[in-house]
Design a protein around this motif. Sequence first.
Motif, mmCIF file in Angstrom:
data_model
loop_
_atom_site.group_PDB
_atom_site.id
_atom_site.type_symbol
_atom_site.label_atom_id
_atom_site.label_comp_id
_atom_site.label_asym_id
_atom_site.label_seq_id
_atom_site.Cartn_x
_atom_site.Cartn_y
_atom_site.Cartn_z
ATOM 1 N N ALA A 24 0.837 -1.202 0.000
ATOM 2 C CA ALA A 24 0.000 0.000 0.000
ATOM 3 C C ALA A 24 0.869 1.248 0.000
ATOM 4 O O ALA A 24 2.042 1.218 0.383
ATOM 5 C CB ALA A 24 -0.907 0.005 1.219
ATOM 6 N N GLN A 25 0.277 2.354 -0.438
ATOM 7 C CA GLN A 25 0.960 3.640 -0.388
ATOM 8 C C GLN A 25 0.324 4.500 0.691
ATOM 9 O O GLN A 25 -0.889 4.482 0.873
ATOM 10 C CB GLN A 25 0.855 4.366 -1.724
ATOM 11 N N VAL A 37 0.666 -9.183 5.969
ATOM 12 C CA VAL A 37 0.028 -10.303 6.637
ATOM 13 C C VAL A 37 0.317 -11.534 5.792
ATOM 14 O O VAL A 37 0.312 -11.466 4.555
ATOM 15 C CB VAL A 37 -1.492 -10.060 6.753
ATOM 16 N N ARG A 38 0.573 -12.659 6.416
ATOM 17 C CA ARG A 38 0.924 -13.882 5.701
ATOM 18 C C ARG A 38 -0.191 -14.250 4.722
ATOM 19 O O ARG A 38 -1.353 -14.344 5.077
ATOM 20 C CB ARG A 38 1.133 -15.028 6.683
ATOM 21 N N CYS A 43 -0.718 -4.976 4.844
ATOM 22 C CA CYS A 43 -0.499 -5.133 6.277
ATOM 23 C C CYS A 43 -1.849 -5.120 6.994
ATOM 24 O O CYS A 43 -2.892 -4.895 6.378
ATOM 25 C CB CYS A 43 0.399 -4.010 6.800
ATOM 26 N N ARG A 44 -1.842 -5.310 8.281
ATOM 27 C CA ARG A 44 -3.088 -5.369 9.035
ATOM 28 C C ARG A 44 -3.810 -4.030 9.050
ATOM 29 O O ARG A 44 -5.019 -3.975 9.217
ATOM 30 C CB ARG A 44 -2.806 -5.826 10.466
ATOM 31 N N ALA A 49 -5.869 -7.880 7.300
ATOM 32 C CA ALA A 49 -6.332 -8.662 8.435
ATOM 33 C C ALA A 49 -7.583 -9.454 8.079
ATOM 34 O O ALA A 49 -8.372 -9.058 7.216
ATOM 35 C CB ALA A 49 -6.617 -7.753 9.622
ATOM 36 N N LYS A 50 -7.777 -10.573 8.737
ATOM 37 C CA LYS A 50 -8.942 -11.406 8.496
ATOM 38 C C LYS A 50 -10.207 -10.633 8.863
ATOM 39 O O LYS A 50 -10.276 -9.988 9.900
ATOM 40 C CB LYS A 50 -8.857 -12.671 9.336
#
Length: 83
Positions: A24-25, A37-38, A43-44, A49-50
Amino acid sequence: MQDQTINPMQPEPAVLANAPRCLAQTRSGTACRSPRVRGRNRCRMHGGAKGSGAPRGNQNALKHGLRTAEMRKLRSMLRDYGK
């Protein structure tokens, strides 16, 4: 024996430092520096995130429907009918 706690004031461990980064920017135009995130590209904090994001078929943002797929198809059919 060495203390195994991670001190947040010390540099990141090598594993975290070499983790793939979020794609992301930021608002300033630079790349996000948080680890991804795997299994995701974000990222979260940027939607990795789930459970992040709107559910499928979400109607909360629908205001008037002028730009929905159904209306676009209807307008296209009306244009073709007039020809």
